[in-house]
Design a protein around this motif. Structure first.
Motif, PDB file in Angstrom:
ATOM      1  N   VAL A  81       0.525   6.621 -17.418  1.00 24.41           N
ATOM      2  CA  VAL A  81       0.546   6.074 -16.064  1.00 24.41           C
ATOM      3  C   VAL A  81      -0.800   6.334 -15.395  1.00 24.41           C
ATOM      4  O   VAL A  81      -1.365   5.455 -14.734  1.00 24.41           O
ATOM      5  N   PHE A  82      -1.336   7.542 -15.568  1.00 26.70           N
ATOM      6  CA  PHE A  82      -2.656   7.855 -15.020  1.00 26.70           C
ATOM      7  C   PHE A  82      -3.726   6.959 -15.624  1.00 26.70           C
ATOM      8  O   PHE A  82      -4.599   6.454 -14.918  1.00 26.70           O
ATOM      9  N   LEU A  83      -3.665   6.734 -16.935  1.00 29.84           N
ATOM     10  CA  LEU A  83      -4.664   5.879 -17.580  1.00 29.84           C
ATOM     11  C   LEU A  83      -4.564   4.431 -17.100  1.00 29.84           C
ATOM     12  O   LEU A  83      -5.583   3.760 -16.949  1.00 29.84           O
ATOM     13  N   ALA A  84      -3.356   3.976 -16.827  1.00 30.93           N
ATOM     14  CA  ALA A  84      -3.177   2.641 -16.257  1.00 30.93           C
ATOM     15  C   ALA A  84      -3.814   2.582 -14.867  1.00 30.93           C
ATOM     16  O   ALA A  84      -4.517   1.618 -14.529  1.00 30.93           O
ATOM     17  N   PHE A  85      -3.591   3.614 -14.059  1.00 32.12           N
ATOM     18  CA  PHE A  85      -4.210   3.671 -12.733  1.00 32.12           C
ATOM     19  C   PHE A  85      -5.726   3.696 -12.853  1.00 32.12           C
ATOM     20  O   PHE A  85      -6.424   3.005 -12.109  1.00 32.12           O
ATOM     21  N   LEU A  86      -6.247   4.461 -13.785  1.00 32.60           N
ATOM     22  CA  LEU A  86      -7.694   4.559 -13.984  1.00 32.60           C
ATOM     23  C   LEU A  86      -8.285   3.188 -14.325  1.00 32.60           C
ATOM     24  O   LEU A  86      -9.308   2.791 -13.762  1.00 32.60           O
ATOM     25  N   CYS A  87      -7.656   2.460 -15.219  1.00 41.09           N
ATOM     26  CA  CYS A  87      -8.130   1.113 -15.574  1.00 41.09           C
ATOM     27  C   CYS A  87      -8.068   0.185 -14.365  1.00 41.09           C
ATOM     28  O   CYS A  87      -9.018  -0.565 -14.096  1.00 41.09           O
ATOM     29  N   LEU A  88      -6.979   0.243 -13.632  1.00 40.89           N
ATOM     30  CA  LEU A  88      -6.801  -0.638 -12.486  1.00 40.89           C
ATOM     31  C   LEU A  88      -7.829  -0.346 -11.397  1.00 40.89           C
ATOM     32  O   LEU A  88      -8.467  -1.270 -10.874  1.00 40.89           O
ATOM     33  N   VAL A  89      -8.022   0.922 -11.067  1.00 39.01           N
ATOM     34  CA  VAL A  89      -8.969   1.253 -10.007  1.00 39.01           C
ATOM     35  C   VAL A  89     -10.394   0.891 -10.424  1.00 39.01           C
ATOM     36  O   VAL A  89     -11.189   0.424  -9.600  1.00 39.01           O
ATOM     37  N   ALA A  90     -10.718   1.055 -11.691  1.00 40.86           N
ATOM     38  CA  ALA A  90     -12.054   0.695 -12.171  1.00 40.86           C
ATOM     39  C   ALA A  90     -12.290  -0.814 -12.038  1.00 40.86           C
ATOM     40  O   ALA A  90     -13.349  -1.243 -11.566  1.00 40.86           O
ATOM     41  N   MET A  91     -11.319  -1.614 -12.412  1.00 40.56           N
ATOM     42  CA  MET A  91     -11.497  -3.064 -12.355  1.00 40.56           C
ATOM     43  C   MET A  91     -11.489  -3.593 -10.921  1.00 40.56           C
ATOM     44  O   MET A  91     -12.254  -4.494 -10.584  1.00 40.56           O
ATOM     45  N   VAL A  92     -10.646  -3.044 -10.065  1.00 39.59           N
ATOM     46  CA  VAL A  92     -10.630  -3.476  -8.663  1.00 39.59           C
ATOM     47  C   VAL A  92     -11.936  -3.059  -7.984  1.00 39.59           C
ATOM     48  O   VAL A  92     -12.532  -3.834  -7.228  1.00 39.59           O
ATOM     49  N   ALA A  93     -12.400  -1.851  -8.254  1.00 35.58           N
ATOM     50  CA  ALA A  93     -13.675  -1.399  -7.668  1.00 35.58           C
ATOM     51  C   ALA A  93     -14.835  -2.247  -8.189  1.00 35.58           C
ATOM     52  O   ALA A  93     -15.719  -2.643  -7.414  1.00 35.58           O
ATOM     53  N   TYR A  94     -14.847  -2.550  -9.461  1.00 34.77           N
ATOM     54  CA  TYR A  94     -15.923  -3.348 -10.056  1.00 34.77           C
ATOM     55  C   TYR A  94     -15.948  -4.753  -9.459  1.00 34.77           C
ATOM     56  O   TYR A  94     -16.997  -5.243  -9.022  1.00 34.77           O
ATOM     57  N   THR A  95     -14.794  -5.426  -9.441  1.00 31.55           N
ATOM     58  CA  THR A  95     -14.772  -6.791  -8.921  1.00 31.55           C
ATOM     59  C   THR A  95     -15.021  -6.807  -7.412  1.00 31.55           C
ATOM     60  O   THR A  95     -15.635  -7.740  -6.894  1.00 31.55           O
ATOM     61  N   GLY A  96     -14.581  -5.778  -6.721  1.00 31.87           N
ATOM     62  CA  GLY A  96     -14.881  -5.670  -5.295  1.00 31.87           C
ATOM     63  C   GLY A  96     -16.367  -5.485  -5.052  1.00 31.87           C
ATOM     64  O   GLY A  96     -16.943  -6.089  -4.142  1.00 31.87           O
ATOM     65  N   ALA A  97     -17.011  -4.665  -5.871  1.00 38.11           N
ATOM     66  CA  ALA A  97     -18.459  -4.451  -5.740  1.00 38.11           C
ATOM     67  C   ALA A  97     -19.215  -5.751  -6.028  1.00 38.11           C
ATOM     68  O   ALA A  97     -20.181  -6.075  -5.333  1.00 38.11           O
ATOM     69  N   LEU A  98     -18.781  -6.493  -7.025  1.00 31.39           N
ATOM     70  CA  LEU A  98     -19.417  -7.796  -7.305  1.00 31.39           C
ATOM     71  C   LEU A  98     -19.299  -8.720  -6.100  1.00 31.39           C
ATOM     72  O   LEU A  98     -20.254  -9.422  -5.748  1.00 31.39           O
ATOM     73  N   ARG A  99     -18.148  -8.722  -5.483  1.00 33.74           N
ATOM     74  CA  ARG A  99     -17.938  -9.576  -4.308  1.00 33.74           C
ATOM     75  C   ARG A  99     -18.861  -9.172  -3.169  1.00 33.74           C
ATOM     76  O   ARG A  99     -19.448 -10.012  -2.494  1.00 33.74           O
ATOM     77  N   ILE A 100     -18.995  -7.873  -2.934  1.00 33.31           N
ATOM     78  CA  ILE A 100     -19.862  -7.385  -1.852  1.00 33.31           C
ATOM     79  C   ILE A 100     -21.318  -7.737  -2.133  1.00 33.31           C
ATOM     80  O   ILE A 100     -22.042  -8.216  -1.258  1.00 33.31           O
ATOM     81  N   VAL A 101     -21.765  -7.526  -3.366  1.00 31.22           N
ATOM     82  CA  VAL A 101     -23.154  -7.848  -3.728  1.00 31.22           C
ATOM     83  C   VAL A 101     -23.401  -9.339  -3.568  1.00 31.22           C
ATOM     84  O   VAL A 101     -24.437  -9.758  -3.031  1.00 31.22           O
TER      85      VAL A 101
END
Length: 142
Positions: A81-101
């Motif tokens: 469950v933690f590893l699923a959260f880790l993957c999800l937070v990484a992808m949401v943060a990454y795509t969010g950062a792309l959007r901001i840039v």
């Protein structure tokens, strides 16, 4: 035996999915692609954990906030469950950062504020017309 940690992980996953849904960052932007990326990352991290456990690097410590349920030796229920959260937070943060840039690049180029609504997927930079070759500078000091 307690479910505090597991409940916190699940609540965090729900929170990340709500952010993802609100801004259409990962799963809500491209569900099929996001599912593949998520599963590849999750399986990779599960294999990484299995290797670490097999080599004696990763050990489970007893604590009062975990369920105490083991899926395998040294592999608690909360770990996938933690590893699923880790993957999800990484992808949401990454795509969010792309959007901001992308939005900041659009503002710097004179496009004003970002042209996409917060609910819209990120807009790729529009292709630019080829620029004229640099003209020689005239009237400069010799």
């Amino acid at each position: 035996m307690s479910v505090v940690y597991l409940a916190a992980l699940l609540a965090s996953i729900v929170g990340m999915l709500l952010i993802d849904r609100r801004f259409r960052l990962f799963f809500w932007a491209a569900p099929a692609r996001a599912t593949v990326v998520f599963l590849v990352g999750w399986v990779f991290l599960l294999a990484w954990d299995a290797a670490g456990i097999a080599l004696g690097i990763f050990l489970r410590g007893d604590n009062p906030i975990s369920t105490g349920i083991l899926l395998a030796p040294e592999f608690p229920l909360e770990e996938p469950v933690f590893l699923a959260f880790l993957c999800l937070v990484a992808m949401v943060a990454y795509t969010g950062a792309l959007r901001i840039v992308a939005a900041r690049r659009g503002a710097v180029r004179g496009g004003g504020a970002a042209t996409s609504a917060p609910d819209a997927p990120a807009v790729a930079d529009a292709p630019r017309a080829p620029s004229a070759p640099d003209a020689p500078v005239r009237g400069g000091a010799s």
